[in-house]
Design an enzyme around this catalytic site. Sequence first.
Site, mmCIF file in Angstrom:
data_model
loop_
_atom_site.group_PDB
_atom_site.id
_atom_site.type_symbol
_atom_site.label_atom_id
_atom_site.label_comp_id
_atom_site.label_asym_id
_atom_site.label_seq_id
_atom_site.Cartn_x
_atom_site.Cartn_y
_atom_site.Cartn_z
ATOM 1 N N ARG A 108 0.868 -1.185 0.000
ATOM 2 C CA ARG A 108 0.000 0.000 0.000
ATOM 3 C C ARG A 108 0.897 1.225 0.000
ATOM 4 O O ARG A 108 1.790 1.348 0.846
ATOM 5 C CB ARG A 108 -0.920 0.052 1.214
ATOM 6 N N HIS A 135 -7.561 0.635 -6.178
ATOM 7 C CA HIS A 135 -7.789 -0.084 -4.912
ATOM 8 C C HIS A 135 -8.569 -1.362 -5.245
ATOM 9 O O HIS A 135 -9.730 -1.519 -4.867
ATOM 10 C CB HIS A 135 -8.571 0.817 -3.952
ATOM 11 N N GLN A 138 -10.610 -3.693 -2.750
ATOM 12 C CA GLN A 138 -11.837 -3.093 -2.216
ATOM 13 C C GLN A 138 -13.031 -3.414 -3.110
ATOM 14 O O GLN A 138 -14.140 -3.689 -2.618
ATOM 15 C CB GLN A 138 -11.651 -1.572 -2.096
ATOM 16 N N ARG A 316 -13.912 -7.431 3.313
ATOM 17 C CA ARG A 316 -12.498 -7.204 2.941
ATOM 18 C C ARG A 316 -11.661 -8.414 3.335
ATOM 19 O O ARG A 316 -10.773 -8.845 2.606
ATOM 20 C CB ARG A 316 -11.922 -5.966 3.639
HETATM 21 N N1 NVA Z 1 -9.533 7.320 -1.471
HETATM 22 C C1 NVA Z 1 -9.162 6.885 -0.139
HETATM 23 C C2 NVA Z 1 -9.481 5.451 0.050
HETATM 24 C C3 NVA Z 1 -9.243 4.937 1.433
HETATM 25 C C4 NVA Z 1 -9.560 3.476 1.573
HETATM 26 C C5 NVA Z 1 -7.686 7.169 0.087
HETATM 27 O O1 NVA Z 1 -6.876 6.870 -0.798
HETATM 28 O O2 NVA Z 1 -7.339 7.688 1.140
HETATM 29 N N1 CP Z 2 -11.110 0.630 2.897
HETATM 30 C C1 CP Z 2 -9.832 0.554 3.292
HETATM 31 O O1 CP Z 2 -8.907 0.319 2.491
HETATM 32 O O2 CP Z 2 -9.640 0.745 4.618
HETATM 33 P P1 CP Z 2 -8.266 0.941 5.363
HETATM 34 O O3 CP Z 2 -7.657 2.228 4.858
HETATM 35 O O4 CP Z 2 -8.591 0.975 6.802
HETATM 36 O O5 CP Z 2 -7.358 -0.220 4.997
#
Ligand code: NVA
Ligand code: CP
Length: 330
Positions: A108, A135, A138, A316
């Site tokens: 990530r 993502h 997700q 998830r």
């Molecule tokens: N668009 C958000 C998604 C978080 C799961 C981010 O990148 O912070």
């Molecule tokens: N939705 C999601 O990716 O959550 P986190 O940022 O908590 O991993």
Amino acid sequence: MAVNLKGRSFLTLMDFSAEEIRYLIELAKDLKKKRQQGITGKSLAGKSVLLIFEKTSTRTRSSFEIGAVEEGAHVTFIGPGSSQFGKKESVCDSAKVFGRFYHGIEYRGYAQKTVEDLAKYSGVPVWNGLTDDDHPTQILSDIMTIEENLRKPLSEVKVVFCGDIRNNMCYAWMYGAAKLGFKFAAYGPKSLAPSQAVLDRVYPVAKASGAVIEWGDDEKLLEGADVIYTDIWSSMGEEDLIPERVKLLSPFKITPELMSKTGNPNALFLHCLPAFHNFDTGLAKEQYELGYDIREVSEEVFSGPNSVVFDEAENRLHTIKAVMVATLGE
Ligand code: NVA
Ligand code: CP
């Protein structure tokens, strides 16, 4: 031909066929059922899995960690600034080292190229746990949740993503819709238009699958939605943009009034989480005191009867476990 994903990386849904994506979702449903019966597998026994998080996480980290451990793997976690990765050692060199130690790597962070390079140079399956542009895990969870809660085939479903329509979540949805062939609309301001490169990538795939992908600021896009989806207005790393985003995105906040514009009283509400829906978070409170209301969804909708956000969060785990089992499991 039976689907076989062994040894594959999971960097974006665009690398997978509809059949392969469907296989992952069905495997996740099966793993969920088994876990509810107290049955976990051993398909990752003897494997070592690395989790690299250059951005923070609750659900994704927990899902990879629990999913791997429940299937018998050993897990190492590397958080922001806790290794040489990308700072004192190049992504390429680090990837070559990780590939000698680990059987699978989750990443990530920021650039999509980093997750691609990790896959290229490590030689082991790499899983995208979120980048600035995508993502994909997700979306597996979101589709699984929609199918658990709606009694209609996915090909007849319309999903509307509201808000920041040029972020990783919106793009991941476009990729998912294009591959699986359902209706998707991105409803947000024209000044946050999706990138042309992304649209050029999805339109030909959508044409082949029968997906309808639209975007714009016309509230007519909400009509007929089965699912209303939103995400925070300033993604991780974009916190400086809060004042500008509040101004641009407040008209796209999810409220009962916006939900009613779908014309569908049963429209589900989904959100990848974390969400700002009250002032119980430090950031929402702090920003409110500065004059910025960053709540992208009202409490009424978030905690209302059509919201399935916690089913979605739980899924998830099952979907991420499915990705690891399918690509690395014995
Ligand atoms: N668009 C958000 C998604 C978080 C799961 C981010 O990148 O912070
Ligand atoms: N939705 C999601 O990716 O959550 P986190 O940022 O908590 O991993």
